[in-house]
Write an enzyme that holds these catalytic residues in place. Structure first.
Site, mmCIF file in Angstrom:
data_model
loop_
_atom_site.group_PDB
_atom_site.id
_atom_site.type_symbol
_atom_site.label_atom_id
_atom_site.label_comp_id
_atom_site.label_asym_id
_atom_site.label_seq_id
_atom_site.Cartn_x
_atom_site.Cartn_y
_atom_site.Cartn_z
ATOM 1 N N CYS A 159 -6.105 1.720 7.632
ATOM 2 C CA CYS A 159 -5.279 2.389 6.584
ATOM 3 C C CYS A 159 -5.559 3.913 6.657
ATOM 4 O O CYS A 159 -7.075 4.184 6.146
ATOM 5 C CB CYS A 159 -5.127 1.939 5.368
ATOM 6 N N CYS A 182 0.811 -1.147 -0.034
ATOM 7 C CA CYS A 182 -0.065 0.099 0.021
ATOM 8 C C CYS A 182 0.917 1.409 0.038
ATOM 9 O O CYS A 182 1.846 1.206 0.834
ATOM 10 C CB CYS A 182 -0.950 -0.129 1.303
ATOM 11 N N CYS A 205 -5.698 -2.687 -0.352
ATOM 12 C CA CYS A 205 -5.045 -2.675 1.020
ATOM 13 C C CYS A 205 -5.927 -3.189 1.733
ATOM 14 O O CYS A 205 -7.248 -2.395 1.911
ATOM 15 C CB CYS A 205 -4.710 -1.164 1.129
#
Ligand code: IVH
Length: 721
Positions: A483, A460, A478
């Site tokens: 995230c 990522c 991802c």
């Protein structure tokens, strides 16, 4: 097509037939009446864009016909409105020969080109001024239709101009193409007509939204999607795409006395196509001019450019009309890429003839291109709210249609392969109307050897965790739901216009607050530290108060918006509405089985799986509880709508521009209170709400005494009880 008298008669008949929906006995006469009535309403809807019935009423008549035909299969005829819908899949599209080759058009780009062309046309015809017919150049896929003895017998693609594919079954799915038309009343036995199949901008957007919901790359423009749709082997899918067709040219016909009349329009410099010149019989006077043939097609129920065309004398007025149309290009519901200028008189067309490539009696005036070539200089990888990693091409900035484009999404690895894209490639890009720019293709013939492969990252680009790809999916993701890139995108989506519609809380502000640590998750929107924000540059009292009230107002958004705003994979606006109608209290979805979810309208295993997964995650349920504590609405208004809100049994229609409410808000208010929306004025309508600049609907409603006409203010008062 239908006189005032016939319209009134058919409308009365409609009311009678609607009232007897439940009766099961019928007479053969009634069967024909039912078909006539349905054809009439299809014409009002698809050709005139001015329906007199609600969708619900149309459907109930359609179902009535379907029922009678199912019970009496021997009474089915191929031109019955029910017979568009084909069963099963098309095996292949056999090659067929056009009766007359489909030629192309010469192009012109400015007034000077048109002046030159007019000069040549006047020389060829020995005339001082020529009468022209000017009409839009529809940007779709060209088709050719044959009618024999008043029935549509064949529809074909252009192919190489001489031969095309037989796509009759798909053409029958297009509601604006009549399955039968009374050409015999013009003395015509067989006729070949040409036109263009289009997808309106609105339907194109809807279709691309659907692709996006399934994580599929969008189509570049409505033209590609119309052309692609015509070659689909599942006619039901073709029907779902809601294509339209404009018919603009008669290329061949025979008279009922057996005389052929071919689109020779004079001698050709190519000996491939022998031409015959036959005097026009008096029964086909309509076909002495091009405008006459457009009028005939219109009168027979086709969507010809009857309203858009203009007959003009001399080239200067033609040039002016072309410019006028170019200026309103963006306001049209469909794409056009120019205008076509045709010599109006058929006898003159015959005198002028054609080359192997195009007729000399017509020319296209092309509008300023919305395509441009530029260089692809690099690729950036962006992480979306579902973790999907999207490659974005960075381009040498280039202006198209008044906008400078410097980056374009290139969707996924497969798309890159399919379009054969490399860094430093020259690429052709297009911006069709309000559609997001797309790469149409790369231009490998311009490669110099400096090109580099585009390589996908393994991690990522934001949180560095390893990327994963599910089987049968084109997208790398991802899978770290914490995230930061995903979190911020989820918040942006939540606040966006079609979701919770929190105005003055766009991308830039969300990102800024997130970076500063003022906002960590979705509930955080409702707990923003305004004391700190107020000290930031660019956040005055006014903007803070606007932002506060927009956030506060979003708490009252209906449940379907909240469901869509949560960003559950595969759950778009439509699915949001289906789900909101299926439950009273949002968190209850955690108790619904996959099977129960799949029983809902239009929800398949993939969507059901995703919904179920979302509600099984404890953190998601905690988030919903938090939102409720913060004052958001988690309850559905479905009961109010179905079990007698105060508008139960009343129907509404809006016309003109509302100034206090958005049209969608007003419609939502009606539905929330149990009222029903209609799409046209009829005796079934209870209230017409009139905004500014109301037009024909108001005039029509005034003639029906049972309709109550309200101003926007009166409507608001009614809603407030
Ligand atoms: S007339 C023999 N009229 O443009 C003359 N064509 O670039 C036949 N097109 O192949 C063409 N709108 O597919 C004509 N109003 C219009 C048109 C039109 C779009 C298409 C047609 C043609 C292409 C040429």
């Amino acid at each position: 097509m239908y006189s005032q008298q016939e319209t009134v008669k058919l409308q009365k008949l409609t009311d009678t037939l609607l009232q007897q929906t439940k009766s099961s006995s019928f007479k053969t006469d009634e069967l024909n009446e039912l078909r006539d009535v349905l054809r009439f309403h299809e014409y009002r809807y698809y050709i005139l864009n001015d329906p007199l019935l609600s969708d619900f009423e149309y459907d109930s008549l359609y179902k009535q016909l379907e029922k009678i035909e199912t019970e009496n299969p021997d009474l089915i005829i191929s031109s019955s409105p029910t017979q568009r819908v084909a069963k099963g899949l098309t095996k292949d599209f056999p090659t067929v020969q056009h009766l007359v080759p489909m030629l192309s058009l010469e192009n012109s780009y400015d007034a000077e080109d048109l002046l030159d062309w007019d000069r040549k046309a006047r020389e060829l015809t020995d005339l001082e001024t020529i009468e022209y017919c000017v009409e839009p150049k529809f940007d779709g896929a060209s088709i050719s239709l044959i009618y024999e003895d008043d029935f549509l017998i064949r529809g074909a693609t252009r192919g190489d101009g001489v031969e095309g594919d037989d796509i009759t079954t798909n053409i029958r799915q297009i509601r604006s193409v009549p399955l039968s038309a009374k050409f015999s009343s013009y003395g015509i036995q067989q006729i070949e007509i040409r036109g263009e199949v289009l997808m309106t901008k609105k339907n194109f957007k809807k279709y691309n939204d659907l692709l996006a919901e399934q994580n599929l790359p969008p189509l570049a423009n409505p033209r590609n999607s119309a052309a692609g749709s015509l070659r689909i082997k599942d006619p039901k899918e073709v029907s779902r795409r809601n294509l339209e067709a404009f018919l603009y040219h008669v290329s061949y016909y025979t008279n009922t006395d057996g005389q052929p009349n071919i689109d020779g329009r004079g001698s050709m410099t190519d000996d491939r196509h022998e031409t015959t010149n036959i005097d026009q019989p008096s029964s086909t006077n309509a076909l002495l001019t091009h405008s006459g043939s457009l009028e005939m097609l219109w009168n027979l129920g086709f969507r010809s450019p009857q309203k858009e065309k203009k007959v003009l004398k001399g080239i200067q007025s033609v040039i002016d009309y072309c410019h006028d149309f170019e200026n309103m290009r963006d306001d049209l519901p469909y794409e056009i890429d120019g205008m076509v200028i045709k010599v109006n008189e058929i006898a003159l067309q015959e005198k002028m003839g054609m080359t192997t490539h195009h007729p000399r009696w017509a020319i296209a005036f092309k509008f300023k291109a919305r395509q441009a070539t530029t260089k692809l200089r690099g690729v950036e990888f962006q992480v979306g709210r579902t973790g999907a990693v999207t490659p974005v091409a960075k381009l040498d900035p280039v202006a198209i249609g008044g906008v400078t484009v410097s980056s374009i999404s290139i969707h996924n690895e497969e798309y890159i392969k399919e379009k054969d894209l490399k860094i430093n490639d020259s690429v052709l890009i297009e911006r069709a109307g309000d559609v997001i720019p797309q790469i149409v293709k790369s231009l490998p013939e311009l490669r110099t050897g400096d090109e580099k492969e585009i390589t996908f990252p393994k991690h990522c680009p934001v949180c560095k965790s390893e990327l994963a790809k599910e089987e049968e999916e084109a997208v790398w993701r991802c899978i770290n739901i914490e995230c930061p890139a995903q979190v911020v995108e989820r918040i942006i989506h939540f606040a966006s216009k079609d979701a919770m519609d929190i105005r003055s809380f766009g991308d830039a502000n969300v990102r800024k607050f997130f970076e500063l640590g003022f906002l960590k998750d979705i509930p955080g929107i409702y707990e923003l530290p305004f004391d700190k924000i107020g000290t930031m540059e660019g956040f005055g009292e006014k903007s803070i108060s606007n932002l506060k009230s927009a956030i506060e107002a979003s708490k009252q958004q209906p449940l379907h918006r909240l469901i869509y705003a949560l960003g559950i994979r595969f759950v778009g606006e439509t699915t949001g509405k289906v789900l909101a109608n299926a439950i009273d209290y949002l968190p209850d979805f955690k108790n619904k089985s996959l099977e129960e979810l799949q029983n809902l309208e239009d929800i398949g295993p993939k969507v059901a799986g995703s919904i179920s997964k979302f509600f099984q995650v404890p953190d998601n349920i905690i988030m919903l509880q938090k939102l409720e504590e913060l004052g958001l609405n988690l309850r559905s208004s479905r009961n109010a709508a179905t079990q007698g809100g105060n508008l139960d049994g009343y129907t509404f229609l809006f016309t003109g521009t509302l100034t206090k409410l958005k049209r969608s808000e007003a419609e939502e208010m009606v539905e929330k209170n149990g009222g029903k929306l209609l799409s046209g004025v009829s005796s079934k309508l209870s209230y017409l709400i009139v905004g500014e600049d109301a037009g024909s609907k108001l005039e029509k409603a005034k003639k029906i005494t049972s309709i109550k006409i309200l101003s926007e203010q009166e409507f608001i008062q009614l809603m407030n009880g």
